[in-house]
Scaffold this motif. Structure first.
Motif, PDB file in Angstrom:
ATOM      1  N   ASN A   1      -6.195  15.800  -1.276  1.00  0.00           N
ATOM      2  CA  ASN A   1      -6.357  14.450  -1.796  1.00  0.00           C
ATOM      3  C   ASN A   1      -5.030  13.755  -2.075  1.00  0.00           C
ATOM      4  O   ASN A   1      -5.010  12.638  -2.601  1.00  0.00           O
ATOM      5  CB  ASN A   1      -7.180  14.483  -3.093  1.00  0.00           C
ATOM      6  CG  ASN A   1      -8.601  14.958  -2.848  1.00  0.00           C
ATOM      7  OD1 ASN A   1      -9.219  14.578  -1.863  1.00  0.00           O
ATOM      8  ND2 ASN A   1      -9.104  15.802  -3.743  1.00  0.00           N
ATOM      9  N   SER A   2      -3.943  14.395  -1.722  1.00  0.00           N
ATOM     10  CA  SER A   2      -2.626  13.827  -2.002  1.00  0.00           C
ATOM     11  C   SER A   2      -2.453  12.474  -1.317  1.00  0.00           C
ATOM     12  O   SER A   2      -2.873  12.275  -0.173  1.00  0.00           O
ATOM     13  CB  SER A   2      -1.535  14.791  -1.528  1.00  0.00           C
ATOM     14  OG  SER A   2      -0.261  14.184  -1.616  1.00  0.00           O
ATOM     15  N   SER A   3      -1.813  11.552  -2.015  1.00  0.00           N
ATOM     16  CA  SER A   3      -1.553  10.230  -1.444  1.00  0.00           C
ATOM     17  C   SER A   3      -0.560  10.298  -0.288  1.00  0.00           C
ATOM     18  O   SER A   3      -0.408   9.332   0.457  1.00  0.00           O
ATOM     19  CB  SER A   3      -1.029   9.283  -2.524  1.00  0.00           C
ATOM     20  OG  SER A   3       0.199   9.763  -3.067  1.00  0.00           O
TER      21      SER A   3
ATOM     22  N   LYS B   1       2.376   7.336  -6.316  1.00  0.00           N
ATOM     23  CA  LYS B   1       1.385   8.343  -6.701  1.00  0.00           C
ATOM     24  C   LYS B   1       1.858   9.738  -6.309  1.00  0.00           C
ATOM     25  O   LYS B   1       1.678  10.709  -7.063  1.00  0.00           O
ATOM     26  CB  LYS B   1       0.046   8.033  -6.031  1.00  0.00           C
ATOM     27  CG  LYS B   1      -0.744   6.901  -6.668  1.00  0.00           C
ATOM     28  CD  LYS B   1      -2.105   6.747  -5.980  1.00  0.00           C
ATOM     29  CE  LYS B   1      -2.934   5.664  -6.645  1.00  0.00           C
ATOM     30  NZ  LYS B   1      -4.243   5.479  -5.938  1.00  0.00           N
ATOM     31  N   PHE B   2       2.458   9.829  -5.133  1.00  0.00           N
ATOM     32  CA  PHE B   2       2.988  11.121  -4.676  1.00  0.00           C
ATOM     33  C   PHE B   2       4.085  11.599  -5.621  1.00  0.00           C
ATOM     34  O   PHE B   2       4.114  12.764  -6.019  1.00  0.00           O
ATOM     35  CB  PHE B   2       3.510  10.987  -3.248  1.00  0.00           C
ATOM     36  CG  PHE B   2       3.940  12.286  -2.633  1.00  0.00           C
ATOM     37  CD1 PHE B   2       3.021  13.294  -2.391  1.00  0.00           C
ATOM     38  CD2 PHE B   2       5.260  12.500  -2.277  1.00  0.00           C
ATOM     39  CE1 PHE B   2       3.407  14.507  -1.823  1.00  0.00           C
ATOM     40  CE2 PHE B   2       5.661  13.696  -1.700  1.00  0.00           C
ATOM     41  CZ  PHE B   2       4.733  14.700  -1.475  1.00  0.00           C
TER      42      PHE B   2
ATOM     43  N   SER C   1      -0.002   7.261   7.205  1.00  0.00           N
ATOM     44  CA  SER C   1      -0.526   7.732   8.491  1.00  0.00           C
ATOM     45  C   SER C   1       0.400   7.476   9.678  1.00  0.00           C
ATOM     46  O   SER C   1       0.144   7.969  10.772  1.00  0.00           O
ATOM     47  CB  SER C   1      -1.882   7.083   8.770  1.00  0.00           C
ATOM     48  OG  SER C   1      -1.766   5.664   8.758  1.00  0.00           O
TER      49      SER C   1
ATOM     50  N   SER D   1       2.835  13.069  -8.904  1.00  0.00           N
ATOM     51  CA  SER D   1       2.118  14.351  -8.853  1.00  0.00           C
ATOM     52  C   SER D   1       3.057  15.546  -9.010  1.00  0.00           C
ATOM     53  O   SER D   1       2.605  16.691  -8.985  1.00  0.00           O
ATOM     54  CB  SER D   1       1.342  14.462  -7.532  1.00  0.00           C
ATOM     55  OG  SER D   1       2.221  14.482  -6.418  1.00  0.00           O
TER      56      SER D   1
ATOM     57  N   HIS E   1       0.827  -1.206   0.000  1.00  0.00           N
ATOM     58  CA  HIS E   1       0.000   0.000   0.000  1.00  0.00           C
ATOM     59  C   HIS E   1       0.866   1.263   0.000  1.00  0.00           C
ATOM     60  O   HIS E   1       0.567   2.232  -0.700  1.00  0.00           O
ATOM     61  CB  HIS E   1      -0.935   0.004   1.204  1.00  0.00           C
ATOM     62  CG  HIS E   1      -1.931  -1.126   1.188  1.00  0.00           C
ATOM     63  ND1 HIS E   1      -2.688  -1.414   0.085  1.00  0.00           N
ATOM     64  CD2 HIS E   1      -2.289  -2.027   2.137  1.00  0.00           C
ATOM     65  CE1 HIS E   1      -3.477  -2.451   0.333  1.00  0.00           C
ATOM     66  NE2 HIS E   1      -3.244  -2.845   1.580  1.00  0.00           N
ATOM     67  N   GLN E   2       1.940   1.223   0.785  1.00  0.00           N
ATOM     68  CA  GLN E   2       2.799   2.399   0.873  1.00  0.00           C
ATOM     69  C   GLN E   2       3.556   2.637  -0.420  1.00  0.00           C
ATOM     70  O   GLN E   2       3.773   3.782  -0.820  1.00  0.00           O
ATOM     71  CB  GLN E   2       3.772   2.235   2.046  1.00  0.00           C
ATOM     72  CG  GLN E   2       3.074   2.279   3.390  1.00  0.00           C
ATOM     73  CD  GLN E   2       3.984   1.901   4.540  1.00  0.00           C
ATOM     74  OE1 GLN E   2       3.747   2.292   5.662  1.00  0.00           O
ATOM     75  NE2 GLN E   2       5.024   1.138   4.271  1.00  0.00           N
TER      76      GLN E   2
ATOM     77  N   ILE F   1       2.436   2.025  -3.405  1.00  0.00           N
ATOM     78  CA  ILE F   1       1.472   2.675  -4.293  1.00  0.00           C
ATOM     79  C   ILE F   1       1.312   4.151  -3.923  1.00  0.00           C
ATOM     80  O   ILE F   1       1.313   5.034  -4.797  1.00  0.00           O
ATOM     81  CB  ILE F   1       0.117   1.949  -4.229  1.00  0.00           C
ATOM     82  CG1 ILE F   1       0.248   0.529  -4.787  1.00  0.00           C
ATOM     83  CG2 ILE F   1      -0.952   2.732  -4.983  1.00  0.00           C
ATOM     84  CD1 ILE F   1      -0.980  -0.329  -4.581  1.00  0.00           C
ATOM     85  N   SER F   2       1.192   4.429  -2.625  1.00  0.00           N
ATOM     86  CA  SER F   2       1.004   5.818  -2.175  1.00  0.00           C
ATOM     87  C   SER F   2       2.206   6.681  -2.521  1.00  0.00           C
ATOM     88  O   SER F   2       2.063   7.822  -2.994  1.00  0.00           O
ATOM     89  CB  SER F   2       0.751   5.844  -0.665  1.00  0.00           C
ATOM     90  OG  SER F   2      -0.437   5.180  -0.338  1.00  0.00           O
TER      91      SER F   2
ATOM     92  N   GLN G   1      -1.872   9.282   3.089  1.00  0.00           N
ATOM     93  CA  GLN G   1      -2.146   7.873   3.371  1.00  0.00           C
ATOM     94  C   GLN G   1      -1.028   7.246   4.207  1.00  0.00           C
ATOM     95  O   GLN G   1      -1.189   6.138   4.711  1.00  0.00           O
ATOM     96  CB  GLN G   1      -2.329   7.108   2.061  1.00  0.00           C
ATOM     97  CG  GLN G   1      -3.540   7.570   1.256  1.00  0.00           C
ATOM     98  CD  GLN G   1      -3.574   6.981  -0.135  1.00  0.00           C
ATOM     99  OE1 GLN G   1      -2.795   6.090  -0.472  1.00  0.00           O
ATOM    100  NE2 GLN G   1      -4.488   7.485  -0.967  1.00  0.00           N
TER     101      GLN G   1
END
Length: 360
Positions: free
Chosen positions: A97-99, A34-35, A104, A38, A27-28, A30-31, A102
């Motif tokens: 909405n930035s990844s 995506k970051f 956290s 951008s 998951h990280q 992917i996040s 995520q």
């Protein structure tokens, strides 16, 4: 049966540990990707860095994200806990909405010295509940600093300074006081160049070691309690031209720890107290230009044996320069006085006018 049960438990636990360490990475990854996507990489975005380089350029799925440049993960859980993308030549915007948000479990986030294109600091930054270090200085943010930053009650350091593009960020009087109310663990606060336009509140953390509020539009009188912060090492309130102050008549509680004092441009309209040289024995940097200081230079300044930089220019000082000041063992650079006609006697400083005097 007992042996079989034990083996099943071992298999179950191994599966659970494997899940804990693998799933966060997926998951990280992917996040983070995506970051990365951008932003564009532009060398001019980190113009003021000594050695900028695009850390995200090497990010790809061929390696575990925990081994990527600027990324640190917890050894046990696998969660990303540190992200350092300072001086990474990033250009783009960060919206709510930035990844990024995520991730956290972040405990340290450094995005300083990039170009975020006048975007506002998102309130989502306030949801990093484990964050201890937040560094966003000189990254071309603008607008109001969100009050949600005050939710980061575990913060040890907060750096939002705008040294190269001052006053784009704002912090209202009410928000400044509220911000400090919750940041009870804060060690470092850097708000140089932030448009605060406020008096100085009284509720700073007792853990504070560094306070940089230079060029922030502060006004009123410096509360004496600020000079009594027990762990303060750096105090910089310089270039707040509507700010006034008085030197403490008694010993500063923080005097044993103070190393850097920046009060240039603050109106003291006072003599330099004799106690200054007796209590500030650890000070290395003393900036007191244009403070409307008057009267003689105290002999006690000759006791500042650790001082490296001393600035006393553009004041109304008079009398004799204490001979001991010219032979301070650590002094490397001294800005001399502009009103040499007020001084009696000859000294090495006397021939320098307003120019710097370098000691060999």
């Amino acid at each position: 049966m007992g042996y079989a049960v034990i083996m099943l438990l071992i298999v179950f636990l191994c599966h659970e540990v494997s899940s804990i360490s693998i799933l966060p990475h997926k998951h990280q990854t992917i996040s983070l990707l995506k970051f990365k996507q951008s932003f564009t990489v532009d060398p001019s975005a980190s113009y003021y860095c000594r050695k900028p380089y695009p850390k995200t350029s090497s990010w790809n799925t061929s390696r575990d994200c925990c081994s990527w440049d600027g990324v640190v993960c917890d050894d046990i859980t696998g969660h990303v806990i540190e992200l350092d993308l300072s001086c990474s030549n990033l250009t783009g915007t960060i919206d709510s909405n930035s990844s990024l948000f995520q991730l956290s479990h972040l405990q340290s986030l450094d995005l300083s010295l990039n170009n975020f294109s006048n975007s506002h600091i998102s309130p989502e930054f306030g949801k990093f509940s484990s964050l201890k270090h937040l560094h966003l200085s000189d990254s071309n943010f603008s607008g109001q600093i969100p009050s949600e930053i005050s939710h980061l009650s575990k913060l040890h350091s907060l750096r939002l300074s705008t040294i190269y593009d001052s006053n784009k960020l704002r912090l209202t009087t009410h928000d400044f006081k509220s911000l400090l109310q919750n940041l009870t663990q804060l060690r470092e606060l850097h708000l140089f160049g932030i448009n605060i336009s406020s008096t100085i509140p009284l509720n700073f953390s007792s853990h504070l070691t560094t306070l940089n509020l230079g060029y922030a539009g502060l006004y009123g009188i410096i509360p004496e309690s600020l000079f009594h912060q027990p762990n303060l090492e750096t105090l910089d309130l310089g270039f707040n031209y509507e700010l006034s102050g008085y030197f403490p008549k008694t010993k500063w509680n923080s005097s044993a720890s103070l190393i850097h004092i920046g009060l240039s441009g603050v109106n003291f309209s006072d003599n330099l107290p004799e106690s200054l040289g007796y209590h500030l024995t650890s000070v290395r940097y003393l900036f007191l230009q244009s403070c409307n200081l008057r009267g003689p230079i105290p002999e006690s300044l000759s006791n500042l044996t650790r001082i490296e930089n001393l600035y006393l220019s553009y004041n109304s000082l008079n009398g004799t320069i204490p001979p001991g000041m010219l032979s301070l063992p650590s002094l490397k650079f001294q800005v001399q006085f502009t009103n040499l006609d007020n001084f009696r006697g000859q000294s090495a400083a006397g021939s320098c006018g307003c120019q710097p005097l370098f000691k060999p």
